[in-house]
Design a protein around this motif. Structure first.
Motif, PDB file in Angstrom:
ATOM      1  N   SER A 221       0.013   4.651   6.730  1.00  0.00           N
ATOM      2  CA  SER A 221       1.289   4.727   7.657  1.00  0.00           C
ATOM      3  C   SER A 221       1.747   3.277   7.831  1.00  0.00           C
ATOM      4  CB  SER A 221       1.187   5.319   8.983  1.00  0.00           C
ATOM      5  OG  SER A 221       1.032   6.575   8.781  1.00  0.00           O
TER       6      SER A 221
ATOM      7  N   GLY B 180       3.452   1.968   4.615  1.00  0.00           N
ATOM      8  CA  GLY B 180       4.672   2.680   4.551  1.00  0.00           C
ATOM      9  C   GLY B 180       5.639   2.715   5.224  1.00  0.00           C
TER      10      GLY B 180
ATOM     11  N   VAL C 165       7.347   8.999   8.289  1.00  0.00           N
ATOM     12  CA  VAL C 165       6.254   8.270   7.401  1.00  0.00           C
ATOM     13  C   VAL C 165       5.050   8.880   7.460  1.00  0.00           C
ATOM     14  CG1 VAL C 165       5.158   6.068   6.944  1.00  0.00           C
ATOM     15  CG2 VAL C 165       7.404   5.943   7.588  1.00  0.00           C
TER      16      VAL C 165
ATOM     17  N   LEU D 251       3.424  11.255   4.290  1.00  0.00           N
ATOM     18  CA  LEU D 251       2.185  10.587   3.954  1.00  0.00           C
ATOM     19  C   LEU D 251       1.038  11.649   4.031  1.00  0.00           C
ATOM     20  CD1 LEU D 251       2.204   6.870   4.710  1.00  0.00           C
ATOM     21  CD2 LEU D 251       2.291   7.636   2.644  1.00  0.00           C
TER      22      LEU D 251
ATOM     23  N   THR E   6      -1.483   6.645  -4.239  1.00  0.00           N
ATOM     24  CA  THR E   6      -0.634   6.704  -3.200  1.00  0.00           C
ATOM     25  C   THR E   6      -0.696   5.349  -2.367  1.00  0.00           C
ATOM     26  OG1 THR E   6      -0.806   9.056  -2.642  1.00  0.00           O
ATOM     27  CG2 THR E   6       0.085   7.591  -0.903  1.00  0.00           C
TER      28      THR E   6
ATOM     29  N   LEU F  91       2.279   2.287  -2.836  1.00  0.00           N
ATOM     30  CA  LEU F  91       2.676   1.776  -1.578  1.00  0.00           C
ATOM     31  C   LEU F  91       2.538   0.118  -1.577  1.00  0.00           C
ATOM     32  CD1 LEU F  91       0.851   4.184   1.119  1.00  0.00           C
ATOM     33  CD2 LEU F  91       3.446   3.754   0.782  1.00  0.00           C
TER      34      LEU F  91
END
Lengths: 338, 248
Positions: free
Chosen positions: A286, A289, A267, A271, A9, A13
């Motif tokens: 965050s 993101g 967001v 997430l 992740t 990102l």
């Protein structure tokens, strides 16, 4: 959540942030090839001001920075507020801070104060956002205990109140002032300056740092207030720190770009599904993101009706609302269901 | 506790407990057992009276310092059950965390030990909403143990547990008391309370009806007056502990 999924992740990102930034700098009425971006930006800061250098250094780079910082500020604030309120629907607008800040900013435009000093609108936005948070906090606090439900409900009531006053001011304002207010209220990144970048950099960095110091307390708080008190979380202090920090950072964001919706809501929610409920990870993710979402939303806002430009707030709401409804419908996340 | 009262729920509670004791709070539903635990844990403040924790006035102790001395597990299950068992037990180490800090070696060992004692290691990576109610209850007790506080307050710690874990947890808590902890539990099961606790505090309508060794507190007369049941009490022929036989 497996560590592999979390790692991927963050990698995704990071790649998305890089691609978003490159496209944001490269595309527009003047297209600049990606390999030229760094040399052009370097030349601008060396004092060489030809067209491409100025487009990059004076227009797109500050715009990109403001977009990314506002996205990071709103998304991390959404994460912290969702943990404090123990409610996945909480975002900066829910405690009235966005609408309070809007009211302050609109008042300065209406009274002509915005012409006097470039800091008058941001200052009014901070101040009115803070006042709203303070009043709501006082209303919701009885005998030293703050009721989360009273806080949420009074936030909703104050949002309605501030929005009504803004509408009243709008309807009484002369046409030119009204257009200025409307454009500002819709949320835009047009004319972003290095001053704003500096201001946002300070506010957002400090806010993210403060949220990170509260991350463990927010984890425990999300279990319930009694559970949190059982392990020594200073409840009132944690709520106050998060609320005041959110008022400052949202005030800074609203004063710079107007109200931008759904970033603080979508967001963290998205997430949380991917990387789990731990707030320390979630705050960092965050921040990235939120920046990614804002960069791509701004890219769409700038490119979709070229050469005309939409306000980024329209795009975040147009993308965010249906996406959020889709998420709700699929019920993928059981994070807040017992 | 010096004559503490709380908003009509509790009145004039006075008692003194020592480390090394296991105290059971017993009484019918709604008599103030959970409220008393909340006052001791500092969740609420008494409207009258004072509570001292290891010699310090409870209201003057900061939340983190109190948590280093008092661990409290409320009756309610966690609202957010998406944390793993290990993450939940680690939360017991909150009072020892630094500003941005993770767990130190001592913290990791305390968490591991607490999960091992309650047989939670096989579930350490399972989410709280993926395990049974009893396993969640054990995770809550483990969170308290990981906190490493000399005083442990537990509200109905054996509710939802099968008899094996009921006995296991009470035996472990009794062991902790013998090692010098003060354990205070709200408990409905009178026979288990009598068997494992050194002292019982029997509450009736927010007041202390009786306090002392279980055999003295759980008299047939007290059971009839407080619980409105007719019961015979006798010594267990094998262990000698108090047994209660209820009349129809």
């Amino acid at each position: 959540m497996s560590n592999r999924r979390i790692r991927w992740t963050f990698v995704t990102l990071g790649i998305a942030l890089f691609i978003g930034a490159a496209l944001e700098l490269s595309l527009g009425p003047v297209t600049i090839p990606v390999p030229q971006l760094i040399p052009d930006a370097w030349s601008y800061f060396q004092g060489v001001h030809d067209t491409n250098n100025v487009v990059i250094g004076a227009i797109r780079l500050p715009r990109l920075s403001v977009a990314a910082l506002v996205g990071a500020g709103l998304a991390t604030t959404g994460t912290a507020l969702q943990a404090v309120f123990r409610n996945p629907m909480a975002d900066p607008s829910i405690i009235g801070v966005s609408s309070g800040a809007s009211l302050g900013a609109v008042l300065t435009i209406q009274l002509g104060l915005s012409q006097l000093n470039e800091w008058s609108t941001p200052a009014a936005a901070f101040l009115s956002g803070l006042i709203v948070v303070f009043v709501i906090y006082r209303i919701a606090t009885v005998q030293g205990k703050t009721s989360i439900y009273a806080l949420l409900l009074s936030g909703v009531a104050f949002t309605a109140l501030c929005s009504s006053i803004v509408t009243l001011i709008l309807s009484l304002a002369p046409l030119e002032t009204m257009q200025q207010m409307l454009f500002w209220l819709m949320g835009g990144l047009n004319g972003s300056t290095w001053h704003e970048v500096l201001m946002l950099l300070v506010f957002v960095t400090v806010a993210v740092g403060i949220y990170l110091t509260q991350a463990h307390a927010l984890d425990v708080l999300s279990l319930g207030e009694e559970q949190a008190q059982g392990v020594g979380v200073p409840l009132q202090q944690t709520k106050q720190i998060v609320l005041v920090t959110s008022a400052f950072v949202v005030g800074a964001c609203v004063s710079s770009t107007g109200v931008i919706g759904f970033v603080g809501l979508v967001v963290p929610h998205l997430l949380r599904i991917w990387i789990g409920p731990s707030n320390r990870r979630l705050i960092v993710a965050s921040a990235i993101g939120g920046a990614v979402l804002m960069l791509f939303a701004d890219l769409i806002a700038r490119m979709i009706l070229l050469p005309a430009e939409l306000n980024v707030g329209i795009i975040t709401s147009l993308l965010g609302a249906p996406f959020f409804l889709f998420l709700l419908r699929r019920q993928e996340s059981s994070v807040y269901r017992g | 506790m010096e004559d503490i009262s709380y908003g009509g729920v509790l009145e004039n509670i006075r008692s003194e407990w020592m480390r090394g004791q296991m105290v059971g709070l017993v009484g019918p539903n709604g008599t103030g057992k959970s409220t008393l635990l909340r006052l001791l844990a500092g969740v609420n403040r008494p409207t009258l009276g004072r509570i001292y924790i290891l010699g310090q006035l409870n209201s003057k102790i900061s939340p983190k310092d109190r948590a280093k001395q008092v661990a409290y597990l409320p009756q309610q299950m966690p609202e957010n059950a998406s944390f793993t068992v290990e993450q939940y037990v680690e939360m017991g180490r909150f009072p020892y965390r630094t500003l941005f800090g993770g767990l130190d070696k001592e913290g990791r060992e305390a968490v591991h030990r607490a999960m091992a004692v309650l047989n939670l290691l096989p579930f350490r990576n399972a989410r709280l909403d993926q395990i049974s109610g009893g396993e969640r209850q054990r995770a809550g007790v483990a969170r308290c143990l990981a906190q490493g506080s000399p005083i442990i307050l537990l509200d109905e710690p054996i509710a939802n547990l099968d008899v094996h874990y009921q006995l296991d947890i009470l035996l472990y808590l009794q062991g902790l008391a013998q090692e010098g902890h003060l354990i205070v539990i709200a408990i409905h099961h009178l026979e288990l309370a009598a068997r494992y606790c050194d002292r019982l505090l029997l509450l009736q309508s927010g007041r202390v009806y009786a306090e002392g060794p279980p055999q003295e507190v759980l008299s047939e007369c007290a059971l009839e007056e407080v619980f409105q049941v007719k019961a015979k009490t006798y010594a267990d022929p094998f262990g000698g502990h108090l047994r209660v036989s209820y009349s129809p």
